[in-house]
Design a protein around this motif. Structure first.
Motif, PDB file in Angstrom:
ATOM      1  N   GLU A  83       0.868  -1.099   0.138  1.00 47.57           N
ATOM      2  CA  GLU A  83      -0.014   0.172  -0.084  1.00 47.57           C
ATOM      3  C   GLU A  83       0.738   1.376  -0.001  1.00 47.57           C
ATOM      4  O   GLU A  83       1.749   1.314   0.858  1.00 47.57           O
ATOM      5  N   ARG A  84       0.546   2.149  -0.786  1.00 45.04           N
ATOM      6  CA  ARG A  84       1.324   3.435  -0.811  1.00 45.04           C
ATOM      7  C   ARG A  84       0.564   4.501   0.193  1.00 45.04           C
ATOM      8  O   ARG A  84      -0.598   5.060  -0.238  1.00 45.04           O
ATOM      9  N   LYS A  85       1.305   4.840   0.951  1.00 39.59           N
ATOM     10  CA  LYS A  85       0.588   5.558   2.191  1.00 39.59           C
ATOM     11  C   LYS A  85       1.192   6.957   1.831  1.00 39.59           C
ATOM     12  O   LYS A  85       2.010   7.331   1.441  1.00 39.59           O
ATOM     13  N   ASN A  86       0.252   7.953   2.402  1.00 41.00           N
ATOM     14  CA  ASN A  86       0.614   9.181   2.225  1.00 41.00           C
ATOM     15  C   ASN A  86       1.796   9.714   2.962  1.00 41.00           C
ATOM     16  O   ASN A  86       2.644  10.422   2.623  1.00 41.00           O
ATOM     17  N   ALA A 124      13.086  -3.555  -5.256  1.00 41.37           N
ATOM     18  CA  ALA A 124      13.340  -2.594  -4.266  1.00 41.37           C
ATOM     19  C   ALA A 124      12.083  -2.333  -3.040  1.00 41.37           C
ATOM     20  O   ALA A 124      12.250  -2.016  -1.988  1.00 41.37           O
ATOM     21  N   TYR A 125      10.855  -2.973  -3.474  1.00 42.15           N
ATOM     22  CA  TYR A 125       9.875  -2.889  -2.482  1.00 42.15           C
ATOM     23  C   TYR A 125       9.121  -4.049  -2.237  1.00 42.15           C
ATOM     24  O   TYR A 125       8.175  -4.115  -1.303  1.00 42.15           O
ATOM     25  N   LEU A 131      -4.076  -3.505 -10.134  1.00 34.51           N
ATOM     26  CA  LEU A 131      -4.477  -3.062  -9.000  1.00 34.51           C
ATOM     27  C   LEU A 131      -6.132  -3.220  -8.893  1.00 34.51           C
ATOM     28  O   LEU A 131      -6.294  -3.185  -7.849  1.00 34.51           O
ATOM     29  N   LYS A 132      -6.643  -3.272 -10.161  1.00 28.31           N
ATOM     30  CA  LYS A 132      -8.095  -3.093 -10.235  1.00 28.31           C
ATOM     31  C   LYS A 132      -8.500  -4.669 -10.220  1.00 28.31           C
ATOM     32  O   LYS A 132      -9.697  -4.992 -10.485  1.00 28.31           O
TER      33      LYS A 132
END
Length: 497
Positions: A218-221, A443-444, A492-493
């Motif tokens: 998840e890409r968080k703020n 990397a992630y 992602l969808k």
């Protein structure tokens, strides 16, 4: 994810099912009925049968078509039968289903649907004699074509074969086999479906890799570029400047989610790179004779700053490049992807350098490069692609990504098959794009097996999206890069297909 069973695993699983709970005639009935219920039939139907249990499936199909009042004819290559096949052939005869022996004069053009029940997944060797003649006629006929279990003449484990039945639909029985995906598979079957008849695998299966949105963290703020990783792409030389291709690699890394992508190239190439990469950065290397110069300080800095490194694209075959790779293997603690010229350098360093490496190592060869690495011939690899890749990865403690029409990714234990990809990707720079994507996912995603599988999938899906809007002749590697956002968006969808 869908399971894929080797031919041997399928044979053992089938035998175990028969020995413990389901008679073999019942399994044959389930197979034939499942096919009969899965096809939109166009009468009249011709069912071409060989001599084994695959032919038995055809006899059951004929019985089921008779129940549906669909006109069909059994076309026998010979009057030889397996025990279960004979059981159902006799039932066809009792039911009055027409059958005839195939000869040189047999006319297959009279059928609107043709069913291939000649050879099963256990077939090996070349197709000869009457079978070869019939398959050639079969392929020439203007009919809707259905192959049962696998296209006759195609190796169940390899996807290889010279004389192979073409199909509009292939109905796999029990579980998919490697031959449904590898090598020639995409060229001989337009579509395929697996029909579950209640056989559970005895040995660990392989898997058809099908990611969902959850594969992406998840890409968080509350995050920044460092959260998603600094990655380095080490390549290029005077002989192989390939500015556009190297830039495509850097852009692929950024489009695939890297926080920062650094393109590390010989210093004189840096000015050519800068106009092509606006979001990535250039890291000029010391150089000698147009190639990178081994410089421990420069490599050490990259090792400290990055979560993943991709090495070898266009870097050349100099001793300096080989020394640089040796340094990374001994000192880098992130994920190191080795591709292209880097694989040649790796083959010269020897297996001990691979086995003793400090990093998480991902190798991305095509068959010829894998031949140099492993010592196997290309024919050896084609004859056992999954076993060859799995054994090499296990013995050397690395992840192997073996490129092909479908990609094999394995750490020596788990095996993923990635079906995505298209003919338009057979163009210069496509491997560089994959390396860029892989540098980013590494990397992630901490697990190099999962990072490699996702990268191969994104690369293949992006290629398919690009080809659909361009064409397979005109497509170039940068078109794949442009389609990466759409590919990742579909995942992602949860709508990759």
């Amino acid at each position: 994810m869908k399971e894929i069973l080797s031919v041997e695993n399928m044979r053992k699983s089938d035998a175990h099912t028969i020995a413990t709970k389901v008679p073999s005639t019942e399994l044959m009935y389930r197979a034939g009925k499942a096919v009969a219920d899965s096809v939109e039939w166009r009468a009249p139907v011709g069912i071409v049968c060989g001599w084994g249990n695959n032919a038995g499936d055809g006899y059951v199909i004929a019985l089921e078509l008779k129940k549906k009042n669909i006109d069909c004819t059994l076309l026998l290559l010979g009057e030889r039968f397996s025990a279960d096949g004979k059981y159902y052939f006799d039932k066809c005869a009792e039911a009055g289903i027409h059958y005839e022996l195939c000869t040189e004069s047999t006319d297959l053009s009279r059928f609107s649907t043709l069913v291939d029940c000649i050879f099963g997944t256990g077939f090996s060797g070349g197709v000869r004699g009457v079978a070869k003649e019939v398959i050639e006629k079969y392929n020439a006929a203007d009919a809707y074509k259905v192959s049962v279990d696998i296209n006759s003449g195609l190796g169940g484990d390899t996807g290889m074969g010279e004389t192979v039945c073409l199909s509009d639909l292939t109905c796999s029985i029990g579980s998919f086999k490697p031959g449904h995906f590898l090598n020639r598979a995409k060229d001989v079957m337009k579509s395929k479906v697996n029909l579950d008849i209640g056989i559970k695998p005895i040995d660990n299966p392989y898997y058809l890799y099908e990611p969902t949105a959850s594969v992406f963290p998840e890409r968080k703020n509350f995050s920044n570029k460092s959260t998603w990783g600094y990655v380095a792409l080490i390549g290029g030389s005077k002989r192989y400047s390939g500015a556009i291709r190297l830039a495509a690699m850097a852009n692929a890394a950024m489009r695939s989610g890297a926080g920062v992508a650094m393109l590390a190239v010989p210093g004189t190439l840096a000015p050519m790179m800068m106009p092509e990469i606006l979001e990535a950065t250039v890291y000029p290397f010391s150089e000698a004779d147009g190639g990178i110069l081994f410089n421990e300080n420069e490599l050490s800095e990259l090792c400290r700053r990055t979560k993943s490194i991709a090495f070898g694209m266009g870097i050349g075959l100099s001793d300096e490049a080989r020394k640089s790779l040796a340094y990374l293997l001994k000192n880098y603690k992130g994920t190191l992807t080795v591709d292209a010229d880097g694989l040649t350098a790796l083959s010269r360093l020897g297996s001990d350098a691979i086995k003793n490496s400090k990093c998480k190592l991902i190798l991305t060869p095509h068959n010829m490069e894998f031949s140099r690495l492993s010592g196997l011939t290309v024919d050896d690899i084609l004859a056992a692609p999954i076993d060859s890749a799995k054994e090499y990865a296990r013995e050397n403690g690395c992840v192997l990504l073996l490129k092909g029409p479908s990609t094999i990714v394995t750490d020596g234990e788990t095996v993923y098959v990635i079906e995505k990809g298209c003919p338009g990707m057979a163009t210069a720079g496509s491997g560089d794009v994959l390396s860029g994507i892989l540098a980013a996912t590494s990397a992630y995603i901490p697990d190099p097996l999962e990072a490699a599988a996702l990268a191969a999938y994104v690369n293949g899906l992006a290629g398919e999206i690009a080809e659909s809007s361009i064409n397979p002749v005109s497509m170039i590697a940068s078109d794949t890069v442009s389609a990466i956002p759409k590919a990742i968006g579909r995942i992602l969808k949860n709508e990759a297909d």
